[in-house]
Design a protein around this motif. Structure first.
Motif, PDB file in Angstrom:
ATOM      1  N   UNK A   1       5.055   9.947  -7.127  1.00 13.77           N
ATOM      2  CA  UNK A   1       6.128  10.127  -8.099  1.00 13.77           C
ATOM      3  C   UNK A   1       5.557  10.466  -9.470  1.00 13.77           C
ATOM      4  N   UNK A   2       4.511   9.778  -9.872  1.00 15.33           N
ATOM      5  CA  UNK A   2       3.874  10.034 -11.160  1.00 15.33           C
ATOM      6  C   UNK A   2       3.302  11.452 -11.214  1.00 15.33           C
ATOM      7  N   UNK A   3       2.633  11.876 -10.128  1.00 18.61           N
ATOM      8  CA  UNK A   3       2.072  13.236 -10.092  1.00 18.61           C
ATOM      9  C   UNK A   3       3.186  14.278 -10.147  1.00 18.61           C
ATOM     10  N   UNK A   4       4.295  14.022  -9.457  1.00 20.94           N
ATOM     11  CA  UNK A   4       5.422  14.963  -9.482  1.00 20.94           C
ATOM     12  C   UNK A   4       6.004  15.065 -10.888  1.00 20.94           C
ATOM     13  N   UNK A   5       6.109  13.953 -11.577  1.00 15.85           N
ATOM     14  CA  UNK A   5       6.617  13.964 -12.946  1.00 15.85           C
ATOM     15  C   UNK A   5       5.696  14.779 -13.846  1.00 15.85           C
TER      16      UNK A   5
ATOM     17  N   UNK B   1       0.832  -1.192   0.000  1.00 18.52           N
ATOM     18  CA  UNK B   1       0.000   0.000   0.000  1.00 18.52           C
ATOM     19  C   UNK B   1       0.876   1.256   0.000  1.00 18.52           C
ATOM     20  N   UNK B   2       1.927   1.256   0.817  1.00 20.92           N
ATOM     21  CA  UNK B   2       2.848   2.390   0.852  1.00 20.92           C
ATOM     22  C   UNK B   2       3.567   2.541  -0.484  1.00 20.92           C
ATOM     23  N   UNK B   3       3.980   1.436  -1.069  1.00 25.32           N
ATOM     24  CA  UNK B   3       4.653   1.480  -2.373  1.00 25.32           C
ATOM     25  C   UNK B   3       3.739   2.071  -3.436  1.00 25.32           C
ATOM     26  N   UNK B   4       2.480   1.678  -3.450  1.00 27.51           N
ATOM     27  CA  UNK B   4       1.531   2.218  -4.429  1.00 27.51           C
ATOM     28  C   UNK B   4       1.329   3.719  -4.223  1.00 27.51           C
TER      29      UNK B   4
END
Length: 154
Positions: free
Chosen positions: A72-76, A63-66
């Protein structure tokens, strides 16, 4: 007759002592075996508890990894939008702006449809399938010719 009487009395006493010893040993063995079963039961419950804790740790890990991957995707995406906005606002002329936007568009992530942004299917029309033979010039002999690879002396 006294000897046979003593023999019977000794036999009866030995029998009584044997029965008493057998009963005592049976009680002791029950207590010991009962202790083993309760110990095994406690060990089984301990293992079950550890397994359930492990399952909860694994679920929490994924859950933490997801969540981290989503951040990370939103930051990109935020960085990509910032660079695009900067290219539009800060480029000195239209040609530079177009080059910057084209470079940003090349580095954009693959879209859910499987193509990059702005990519057209017409780009695949000019591709040839791979050949399983080497192309030859019109005057050269083919690989199945008898003269293929034979060099003639002048």
């Amino acid at each position: 007759m006294e000897a046979s009487e003593n023999l019977w009395i000794a036999t009866a006493i030995a029998l009584a002592v044997g029965i008493v010893v057998g009963v005592v040993l049976a009680q002791i063995s029950r207590r010991v075996s009962g202790g083993h079963s309760s110990s095994a039961q406690a060990q089984l419950e301990s293992l079950q508890l550890r397994f359930e804790e492990y399952q909860q740790e694994v679920a929490a890990h994924f859950k933490t990894t997801a969540n981290l991957a989503g951040r990370l995707n939103r930051s990109y995406q935020d960085i990509q939008e910032h660079l695009t906005h900067g290219a539009l606002e800060l480029a000195p002329d239209d040609m530079t702006r177009q080059r910057l936007l084209a470079a940003l568009d090349q580095d954009a992530p693959i879209a859910p449809s499987g193509r990059k942004h702005g990519q057209d299917e017409a780009a695949f029309d000019s591709l040839e399938p791979p050949r399983d033979y080497a192309p030859k010039d019109s005057g050269d002999p083919g690989t199945l010719s008898e003269n293929y690879g034979v060099k003639r002396k002048p």
